[in-house]
Design a protein around this motif. Structure first.
Motif, short mmCIF file in Angstrom:
data_model
loop_
_atom_site.label_atom_id
_atom_site.label_comp_id
_atom_site.label_asym_id
_atom_site.label_seq_id
_atom_site.Cartn_x
_atom_site.Cartn_y
_atom_site.Cartn_z
N LEU A 132 -4.53 5.14 -8.69
CA LEU A 132 -3.67 4.85 -7.54
C LEU A 132 -4.23 3.72 -6.69
CD1 LEU A 132 -1.22 5.59 -5.80
CD2 LEU A 132 -2.65 7.29 -4.65
N ILE A 133 -5.55 3.68 -6.50
CA ILE A 133 -6.16 2.63 -5.68
C ILE A 133 -7.19 1.88 -6.52
CG2 ILE A 133 -5.77 3.78 -3.49
CD1 ILE A 133 -8.62 4.77 -3.57
N PRO A 134 -7.51 0.63 -6.17
CA PRO A 134 -8.49 -0.15 -6.92
C PRO A 134 -9.88 0.47 -6.86
CG PRO A 134 -7.20 -1.56 -5.45
CD PRO A 134 -6.90 -0.14 -5.07
N ARG A 135 -10.72 0.06 -7.80
CA ARG A 135 -12.08 0.59 -7.84
C ARG A 135 -12.89 0.16 -6.63
NH1 ARG A 135 -16.96 -1.35 -11.72
NH2 ARG A 135 -17.03 -2.90 -10.07
N GLY A 136 -12.63 -1.04 -6.13
CA GLY A 136 -13.43 -1.56 -5.02
C GLY A 136 -14.72 -2.18 -5.51
N THR A 137 -15.62 -2.49 -4.61
CA THR A 137 -16.90 -3.10 -4.95
C THR A 137 -18.02 -2.32 -4.26
OG1 THR A 137 -16.87 -4.62 -3.06
CG2 THR A 137 -15.82 -5.37 -5.11
N LYS A 138 -19.25 -2.55 -4.69
CA LYS A 138 -20.39 -1.86 -4.10
C LYS A 138 -20.56 -2.23 -2.63
CE LYS A 138 -23.01 -1.16 -8.36
NZ LYS A 138 -24.29 -1.42 -9.07
N VAL B 194 0.90 -3.51 -2.93
CA VAL B 194 1.24 -2.46 -3.90
C VAL B 194 1.65 -1.20 -3.15
CG1 VAL B 194 0.38 -1.01 -5.77
CG2 VAL B 194 -0.36 -3.40 -5.59
N GLU B 195 2.78 -0.63 -3.52
CA GLU B 195 3.25 0.58 -2.85
C GLU B 195 2.41 1.78 -3.29
OE1 GLU B 195 7.39 3.15 -2.19
OE2 GLU B 195 7.44 1.17 -3.13
N LEU B 196 1.87 2.49 -2.32
CA LEU B 196 1.06 3.69 -2.59
C LEU B 196 1.86 4.97 -2.43
CD1 LEU B 196 -2.31 2.85 -0.78
CD2 LEU B 196 -1.67 2.43 -3.16
#
Length: 241
Positions: free
Chosen positions: A122-128, A62-64
């Motif tokens: 803009l960016i994914p949430r991510g994980t713990k 994905v282009e940021l």
């Protein structure tokens, strides 16, 4: 949306939680080994980490951001440090108008370019535990890639192009380049991983990143502001829709 049902009273807004990231910046270090100044186009991509062949997951890049920097000719092996903030991204739109903005007379037309992707997404949430990802940066010659290299680019040009009825897409390269098609080497053989791409394209770079979900975060508000807000809520009749 939350609003006051009495049209004679000032509108009071109750804020809801939403996803957002901590502000960040890219820092890119490079040398211009040419004897002339260069207009460098930087393209920044993010993808989840994968051990599959590159052609199977290139569509997940994905282009940021995409931006141009003028780099001076070589001066005693000088290294240039270039910083770019997330809010300057070429894919995001300007923040939406607040109630205070509207009450002050602003509207979508005076607010400027409203095209693009929300900054908080803009960016994914991510994980713990941290979602592993790959950040890829490609530098290219904007005098060759740009439709009108000297024309300044503003707004969410990556997905939306320049604003204006007669404006054309400013980049001669296809959207998503270099991941818009199968990535091959000089012999037209498929490149199997991102490390192989960096090796074959010396004006590119990749680094591993980890996206951590930090849970709910609340900004500390001054005690006076909290009391003022609490009193306003008691005086107002709210309805949620």
């Amino acid at each position: 949306m939350v609003y006051n049902v009495d049209p004679e009273d000032k509108v009071t807004v109750k804020k809801n939680d939403f996803m957002n990231h901590i502000p960040f910046s890219y820092k890119i270090s490079l040398k211009n080994e040419n004897k002339t100044d260069a207009m460098v186009m930087f393209r920044i991509f993010l993808a989840p980490e994968s051990d599959e062949p590159l052609d199977n997951w290139r569509s997940m890049f994905v282009e940021l951001d995409r931006f141009v920097v003028n780099v001076e000719a070589e001066k005693e092996k000088e290294v240039y440090d270039i910083k770019q903030r997330d809010i300057k991204s070429s894919v995001v739109r300007k923040p939406q108008l607040t109630v205070e903005d509207i009450e002050g007379g602003k509207d979508d037309l005076s607010h400027g370019d409203n095209r693009g992707w929300p900054l908080n997404l803009l960016i994914p949430r991510g994980t713990k535990h941290g979602m592993k990802g790959t950040l890829y940066v490609l530098a290219s010659d904007w005098t060759k890639d740009g439709l009108n290299p000297q024309e300044p680019m503003q707004g969410a040009i990556s997905y939306c192009g320049q604003k204006g009825e007669k404006s054309m897409y400013p980049d001669m390269r296809p959207m998503g380049f270099p991941f818009d098609r199968q990535v091959v080497d000089s012999n037209d053989d498929p490149i199997d991983d991102i490390a192989g791409l960096v090796k074959g394209v010396p004006n590119s770079f990749k680094t591993n990143v980890r996206l951590n979900y930090l849970g709910k975060w609340r900004k500390q508000e001054p005690a006076a502001e909290k009391k003022k807000e609490s009193a306003a809520e008691k005086r107002s009749d709210f309805r949620q829709i």
